[in-house]
Design a protein around this motif. Structure first.
Motif, PDB file in Angstrom:
ATOM      1  N   MET A 160      -0.337  -3.570   3.671  1.00  0.00           N
ATOM      2  CA  MET A 160      -0.752  -4.342   4.847  1.00  0.00           C
ATOM      3  C   MET A 160       0.439  -5.208   5.298  1.00  0.00           C
ATOM      4  N   THR A 161       0.709  -5.181   6.612  1.00  0.00           N
ATOM      5  CA  THR A 161       1.735  -6.100   7.141  1.00  0.00           C
ATOM      6  C   THR A 161       1.074  -7.024   8.157  1.00  0.00           C
ATOM      7  N   LEU A 162       1.686  -8.176   8.308  1.00  0.00           N
ATOM      8  CA  LEU A 162       1.199  -9.164   9.275  1.00  0.00           C
ATOM      9  C   LEU A 162       2.305  -9.389  10.289  1.00  0.00           C
ATOM     10  N   ARG A 163       1.943  -9.483  11.566  1.00  0.00           N
ATOM     11  CA  ARG A 163       2.956  -9.727  12.613  1.00  0.00           C
ATOM     12  C   ARG A 163       2.570 -10.990  13.386  1.00  0.00           C
ATOM     13  N   LEU A 200       7.549 -16.429  26.121  1.00  0.00           N
ATOM     14  CA  LEU A 200       8.827 -15.832  25.669  1.00  0.00           C
ATOM     15  C   LEU A 200       8.803 -15.979  24.149  1.00  0.00           C
ATOM     16  N   TYR A 201       8.852 -14.825  23.427  1.00  0.00           N
ATOM     17  CA  TYR A 201       8.506 -14.876  22.005  1.00  0.00           C
ATOM     18  C   TYR A 201       9.588 -14.324  21.085  1.00  0.00           C
ATOM     19  N   ASP A 202       9.684 -14.927  19.890  1.00  0.00           N
ATOM     20  CA  ASP A 202      10.316 -14.256  18.756  1.00  0.00           C
ATOM     21  C   ASP A 202       9.175 -13.674  17.926  1.00  0.00           C
ATOM     22  N   THR A 203       9.486 -12.629  17.151  1.00  0.00           N
ATOM     23  CA  THR A 203       8.449 -11.989  16.341  1.00  0.00           C
ATOM     24  C   THR A 203       8.862 -11.959  14.882  1.00  0.00           C
ATOM     25  N   LEU A 204       7.904 -12.244  13.989  1.00  0.00           N
ATOM     26  CA  LEU A 204       8.138 -12.190  12.552  1.00  0.00           C
ATOM     27  C   LEU A 204       7.130 -11.211  11.950  1.00  0.00           C
ATOM     28  N   GLU A 205       7.620 -10.321  11.069  1.00  0.00           N
ATOM     29  CA  GLU A 205       6.749  -9.368  10.394  1.00  0.00           C
ATOM     30  C   GLU A 205       6.816  -9.630   8.885  1.00  0.00           C
ATOM     31  N   PHE A 206       5.654  -9.670   8.222  1.00  0.00           N
ATOM     32  CA  PHE A 206       5.576 -10.014   6.800  1.00  0.00           C
ATOM     33  C   PHE A 206       5.122  -8.792   6.004  1.00  0.00           C
ATOM     34  N   LEU A 232       3.150 -17.063   6.380  1.00  0.00           N
ATOM     35  CA  LEU A 232       3.049 -17.062   4.905  1.00  0.00           C
ATOM     36  C   LEU A 232       1.691 -17.614   4.484  1.00  0.00           C
ATOM     37  N   ASN A 233       1.241 -18.636   5.174  1.00  0.00           N
ATOM     38  CA  ASN A 233      -0.040 -19.270   4.852  1.00  0.00           C
ATOM     39  C   ASN A 233      -1.188 -18.266   4.930  1.00  0.00           C
ATOM     40  N   LYS A 234      -1.074 -17.354   5.908  1.00  0.00           N
ATOM     41  CA  LYS A 234      -2.134 -16.352   6.093  1.00  0.00           C
ATOM     42  C   LYS A 234      -1.879 -15.122   5.212  1.00  0.00           C
ATOM     43  N   PHE A 235      -0.611 -14.638   5.217  1.00  0.00           N
ATOM     44  CA  PHE A 235      -0.291 -13.385   4.500  1.00  0.00           C
ATOM     45  C   PHE A 235      -0.562 -13.512   3.000  1.00  0.00           C
ATOM     46  N   LEU A 236      -0.286 -14.724   2.458  1.00  0.00           N
ATOM     47  CA  LEU A 236      -0.489 -14.928   1.009  1.00  0.00           C
ATOM     48  C   LEU A 236      -1.837 -15.572   0.718  1.00  0.00           C
ATOM     49  N   ALA A 237      -2.640 -15.731   1.785  1.00  0.00           N
ATOM     50  CA  ALA A 237      -4.010 -16.300   1.646  1.00  0.00           C
ATOM     51  C   ALA A 237      -3.999 -17.640   0.926  1.00  0.00           C
ATOM     52  N   GLN A 256       1.238 -19.229  18.903  1.00  0.00           N
ATOM     53  CA  GLN A 256       1.342 -18.006  18.099  1.00  0.00           C
ATOM     54  C   GLN A 256       0.258 -16.995  18.440  1.00  0.00           C
ATOM     55  N   THR A 257       0.613 -15.722  18.344  1.00  0.00           N
ATOM     56  CA  THR A 257      -0.428 -14.677  18.320  1.00  0.00           C
ATOM     57  C   THR A 257      -0.191 -13.887  17.028  1.00  0.00           C
ATOM     58  N   ILE A 258      -1.303 -13.593  16.335  1.00  0.00           N
ATOM     59  CA  ILE A 258      -1.220 -12.955  15.009  1.00  0.00           C
ATOM     60  C   ILE A 258      -1.884 -11.591  15.062  1.00  0.00           C
ATOM     61  N   SER A 259      -1.231 -10.567  14.477  1.00  0.00           N
ATOM     62  CA  SER A 259      -1.904  -9.240  14.381  1.00  0.00           C
ATOM     63  C   SER A 259      -1.612  -8.656  13.012  1.00  0.00           C
ATOM     64  N   GLU A 260      -2.587  -7.919  12.491  1.00  0.00           N
ATOM     65  CA  GLU A 260      -2.442  -7.316  11.153  1.00  0.00           C
ATOM     66  C   GLU A 260      -2.549  -5.809  11.268  1.00  0.00           C
ATOM     67  N   ASN A 261      -1.769  -5.060  10.462  1.00  0.00           N
ATOM     68  CA  ASN A 261      -2.018  -3.604  10.405  1.00  0.00           C
ATOM     69  C   ASN A 261      -1.602  -3.084   9.057  1.00  0.00           C
TER      70      ASN A 261
END
Ligand SMILES: C[C@](O)(CO)[C@H](O)COP(=O)(O)OP(=O)(O)OC[C@H]1O[C@@H](n2ccc(N)nc2=O)[C@H](O)[C@@H]1O
Ligand SMILES: Nc1ncnc2c1ncn2[C@@H]1O[C@H](COP(=O)(O)OP(=O)(O)OP(=O)(O)O)[C@@H](O)[C@H]1O
Length: 284
Positions: free
Chosen positions: A1-4, A37-43, A111-116, A279-284
């Protein structure tokens, strides 16, 4: 699972400098607004902390605000975990748009969300305020009054959707250098009550930036770029933060698009809209 996570840039619609503090920062009163206007981070899961970021953002990779935020967060809340964070940048560097601050906020929320770990915002603020003055704002986004160094936030009514342009002149400005060049002059507190009272519209969009003379002293070409933007008949036009990015807003999308076409190919421009969260958050 990755988080964006996509993390938005900010502009300062009004920026008043009230004086110099004992800690050598400046006391601010500023109206902050997120723009599209966004930067994007993928976890993604990894053995250890790994940051994949464009080269040249900082001299050492460990100075990147994404790395610094992740290091503090993991050490304190997930010491045994590893994460790979891939950063994609669209926000121009050292432009007064809080690009680094937006990435830092995105790293903390991600990180707060990805690592729960699910820390409350107040806990994330404690890390944010160690790393910069407008990162706490970037954890929220939308329309805020910021006081202090920029870390004391008061929610104000969201603005209507406004269509604008950011013009990035072909030079960067160091926030620290602009503040060093700042000299008190003229009005100290620019009237920002229309923002506090939620009375903003295309007919009423007051802007002001007390750092403008200091930025112009460091980059004498800056006023010429503002003239280029003003020649497109915006309803408002000013510099964001410590610059050098300039922004303009228009009566509607059609006039904004016409202005964009007239500048496209000759200047670095970014069409933007006001947005109500950072922020906008998406998971896949
Ligand atoms: C210019 C603004 O973007 C307005 O929103 C912010 O005040 C800048 O926030 P920032 O980039 O997070 O700034 P920081 O990284 O905290 O500080 C960079 C440098 O800018 C100067 N600085 C920053 C904020 C402030 N209120 N007074 C200052 O004098 C200080 O020399 C500081 O060392
Ligand atoms: N992820 C990052 N993205 C951009 N800059 C970063 C990042 N991490 C650290 N930095 C450093 O922060 C400096 C300021 O970059 P940034 O894009 O945040 O400036 P800015 O938009 O003027 O910020 P502000 O509006 O908060 O003053 C850069 O020159 C760079 O050395």
């Amino acid at each position: 699972m990755t988080l964006r996570i996509s993390s938005a840039a900010k502009i300062n619609l009004v920026l008043s400098v009230l004086g110099k503090r004992r800690d050598d920062y400046h006391e601010l009163r500023t109206i902050l607004q997120s723009v599209s206007l966004y930067d994007t981070l993928e976890f993604a899961r990894a053995e250890r902390l790994e940051i994949d970021a464009p080269a040249g953002i900082t001299e050492q990779p460990e100075q990147n605000l994404v790395y610094r935020a992740a290091e503090i967060f993991l050490q304190k809340y997930a010491p045994a975990q590893g994460v790979k964070i891939t950063l994609t940048k669209k926000i121009p560097l050292a432009a007064g748009l809080a690009g680094g601050s937006a990435d830092c906020a995105g790293a903390l929320l991600g990180l707060n969300k990805f690592l729960a770990v699910n820390l409350p915002l107040a806990e994330l603020d404690k890390i944010a305020n160690q790393l910069g003055s407008d990162i706490a704002y970037c954890l929220r986004g939308g329309a805020y009054l910021a006081l202090g160094r920029g870390e004391m936030l008061r929610k104000i009514p969201e603005l209507p959707r406004l269509y604008g342009l950011i013009l990035k002149p072909p030079f960067a400005l160091s926030t620290a250098e602009v503040y060093r060049a700042y000299r008190p002059a003229g009005v100290k507190i620019f009237a920002d009550d229309a923002y506090i009272e939620g009375k903003i519209s295309p007919e009423n969009l007051p802007t002001h930036n007390a750092l403008w003379p200091a930025a112009g002293a460091l980059q004498p070409e800056l006023p010429a770029y503002r003239q280029i933007l003003k020649a497109t008949n915006p309803i408002a036009c000013s510099m964001s933060g410590s610059g050098a990015a300039l922004f303009a807003f228009y009566n509607d999308k059609i006039t904004r698009d016409k202005a964009a076409v007239s500048l496209y190919g000759r200047y670095e421009i970014y069409p933007i809209e006001t947005i109500n969260s950072a922020q906008t958050i998406s998971e896949n």
